[in-house]
Design an enzyme around this catalytic site. Structure first.
Site, mmCIF file in Angstrom:
data_model
loop_
_atom_site.group_PDB
_atom_site.id
_atom_site.type_symbol
_atom_site.label_atom_id
_atom_site.label_comp_id
_atom_site.label_asym_id
_atom_site.label_seq_id
_atom_site.Cartn_x
_atom_site.Cartn_y
_atom_site.Cartn_z
ATOM 1 N N THR A 1 1.205 3.645 1.819
ATOM 2 C CA THR A 1 1.732 4.086 3.108
ATOM 3 C C THR A 1 2.895 3.216 3.597
ATOM 4 O OG1 THR A 1 0.085 2.733 4.248
ATOM 5 C CG2 THR A 1 -0.477 5.050 3.862
ATOM 6 N N LYS A 2 3.206 2.144 2.868
ATOM 7 C CA LYS A 2 4.279 1.254 3.298
ATOM 8 C C LYS A 2 5.625 1.725 2.746
ATOM 9 C CE LYS A 2 1.389 -1.434 5.457
ATOM 10 N NZ LYS A 2 0.141 -0.684 5.282
ATOM 11 N N ASN A 3 6.673 0.997 3.074
ATOM 12 C CA ASN A 3 8.023 1.390 2.650
ATOM 13 C C ASN A 3 8.237 1.161 1.157
ATOM 14 O OD1 ASN A 3 8.022 1.258 5.457
ATOM 15 N ND2 ASN A 3 10.151 0.609 5.573
ATOM 16 N N ILE B 1 6.208 0.220 -2.297
ATOM 17 C CA ILE B 1 4.799 0.420 -2.629
ATOM 18 C C ILE B 1 4.476 0.093 -4.082
ATOM 19 C CG2 ILE B 1 4.609 2.225 -0.869
ATOM 20 C CD1 ILE B 1 4.616 4.296 -3.152
ATOM 21 N N HIS C 1 0.848 -1.196 0.000
ATOM 22 C CA HIS C 1 0.000 0.000 0.000
ATOM 23 C C HIS C 1 0.880 1.241 0.000
ATOM 24 C CE1 HIS C 1 -2.711 3.049 1.816
ATOM 25 N NE2 HIS C 1 -3.651 2.401 1.139
#
Length: 375
Positions: A181-183, A185, A179
Site C-alpha cells: 500500500t506504500k509508494n 513497495i 508494504h
C-alpha cells in the site's frame, strides 16, 4: 467503472531482477540486491547504515531492542498511528504514552511532548502521517534537553523530507515500510535507518539473530557466535530484488503520484471553500511524497453515510486508524498524557481517497463528483 482504493504498481524490472537473483543462486538475505538497496537508502537518507527488514514492524522492533527498552520504560508517541508503533515497545515491556496530534497535519503535537515526559521516559516516536513531516527541529531539541532518543516512524515517508532532510534519517533511528500500500513497495518489507554510527554493529547483530555474522563475512572475526538477544529480521533476496527495481524508479513514482495528488487538491478546492470538507495541510518546510490524499468532513456530516455512498458508486474510499488509546489493548498497555480531543475528532472525520499510479483524470473526477453528491 470500479475504482479500487489501491493498486500495487510495478516498474517492469521486478521479474527480471527476481530471475537474476535466482540465477545467482542467492535467495536468502543480504545478497547483491539487498546491498544495492542498502546503498540507495543510505545515500538518500544520509544515515550511517540502512538495513532491510521483512517489515516496518520488524524495523521498529529492532529499534526497541537497540534502545534497550525495559519493562516500565515509557515511550511517547501519537495515538493516531498503526498498532506496530506501540507493539514494538510493548513487546519489550515498554509503556506507550499517547500524546494528542496537531489539528493541521495530524502529526504528533510537539507542543505537548514536554509535559508528557517523566523520569521513566526513554524515547519519542514521531509518526510522519501521510508522508508529511512532524516538526522535527522542535522534537530533536526536546529529546536533547531530556536525554531521550528519537525513533522516526517513517512508514509512509519514503521520498519525503523536512527542511531538505530525508524523513527517517533525522532521528537516532528511522523505520520505513515497503508494504504494497506504500509508494515504493516489495509486497511486505521495511528498513531500519541508523544515524548513530556507534549503533551500527549492534543493529547488524540484532538483525542476524543476535550473532556477529555480518562481522564474520567482512573478515573482522574468525567465527560468528551469539552475542546478544536478537531475531531473524532479514527479508529474502527475492524481496530485495523486487524492491531494488522500485527504488530505481522512486523519483518518477513520486513525481507521478504528486500529479494525482495535486489534481485531487485542485478539484476539491471549491468544496473546501464552501465549507463541505477540509483538504490536507502541508507546511512549507515539508516536502511530502503524495502517499495519500484524505479529506476531513465537517462534524455534522455522517462519515459512514458518505463511505456507503462511495461504496455504492464503486469508489474504494476508506477511513483510517482507530486511535490506539481507545482500543482494548491501548487502554490496558498504554496511557494517555492529557486530552486526546484532536485525535478523537480528526480520526472520526477522515476519509482516504483512491490514489495509485494509473488512476485517470476521469476516475478522479468520478471520485470528486461522488463525494460532492454524498455530502
Amino acid at each position: 467503472m470500479r475504482i479500487p482504493f489501491n493498486k500495487p504498481y510495478m516498474t517492469g524490472k521486478e521479474i527480471l531482477y527476481i530471475a537474476e537473483a535466482h540465477a545467482n543462486s542467492m535467495l536468502a538475505g543480504d545478497g547483491p540486491f539487498t546491498k544495492r538497496c542498502h546503498a540507495w537508502l543510505e545515500e538518500r537518507a544520509g544515515s550511517s547504515k540502512a538495513l532491510l527488514t521483512h517489515s516496518c514492524t520488524a524495523a521498529l522492533e529492532m529499534a526497541a531492542l537497540l534502545l534497550n527498552i525495559q519493562p516500565g520504560d515509557e515511550v511517547i508517541m501519537p495515538s493516531f498511528t498503526f498498532v506496530s508503533t506501540a507493539n514494538a515497545f510493548v513487546l519489550r515491556g515498554g509503556i506507550p504514552v499517547f500524546v494528542d496530534i496537531r489539528e493541521d497535519t495530524l502529526n504528533l503535537d510537539e507542543k505537548l511532548i514536554e509535559a508528557a515526559i517523566t523520569p521513566r521516559t526513554r524515547a519519542i516516536v514521531p509518526v510522519h502521517y501521510a508522508g508529511v513531516a512532524c516538526e522535527m527541529d522542535a522534537i530533536i531539541a526536546i529529546a536533547k534537553r531530556h536525554g531521550l532518543k528519537v525513533v522516526e516512524d517513517a512508514a509512509q515517508g519514503v521520498m519525503s523530507s523536512y527542511k531538505g532532510r530525508a524523513l527517517g534519517g533525522i532521528g537516532d533511528l528511522g523505520a520505513y515500510s515497503f508494504h504494497e500500500t506504500k509508494n515504493v513497495i516489495s509486497g511486505e518489507g521495511g528498513a531500519l535507518l541508523v544515524r548513530d554510527p556507534e549503533l551500527v554493529v549492534r543493529a547488524e547483530t540484532i538483525r542476524e539473530k543476535g550473532t556477529d555474522r555480518s562481522r564474520f563475512f567482512r573478515g573482522e572475526v574468525d567465527k560468528y557466535t551469539w552475542q546478544e538477544a536478537g531475531s531473524s529480521f532479514l527479508p529474502g533476496e527475492l524481496t530485495a530484488a523486487f524492491l531494488c527495481a522500485q527504488l530505481e524508479e522512486a523519483e518518477r513514482i513520486t513525481r507521478d503520484r504528486m500529479a494525482i495528488w495535486s489534481q485531487y487538491h485542485e478539484s476539491l478546492e471549491s468544496l473546501e471553500l464552501a465549507g463541505l470538507l477540509r483538504r490536507p495541510i502541508v507546511p512549507l518546510e515539508c516536502q511530502h511524497n503524495a502517499h495519500m490524499y484524505y479529506i476531513l468532513l465537517p462534524p455534522e456530516v455522517d462519515r459512514q453515510r458518505v463511505l456507503e455512498e462511495l461504496k455504492r458508486n464503486d469508489v474504494g474510499a476508506v477511513f483510517h486508524y482507530v486511535p490506539l488509546h481507545s482500543s482494548p489493548a491501548g487502554s490496558q498497555l498504554g496511557r494517555s498524557a492529557g486530552s486526546m480531543a484532536v485525535t478523537n475528532m480528526q480520526s472520526e472525520r477522515l476519509i482516504r481517497l483512491p490514489l495509485w499510479l494509473g488512476l485517470s483524470h476521469e476516475q478522479q473526477e468520478k471520485v470528486v463528483r461522488t463525494i460532492k453528491d454524498a455530502i
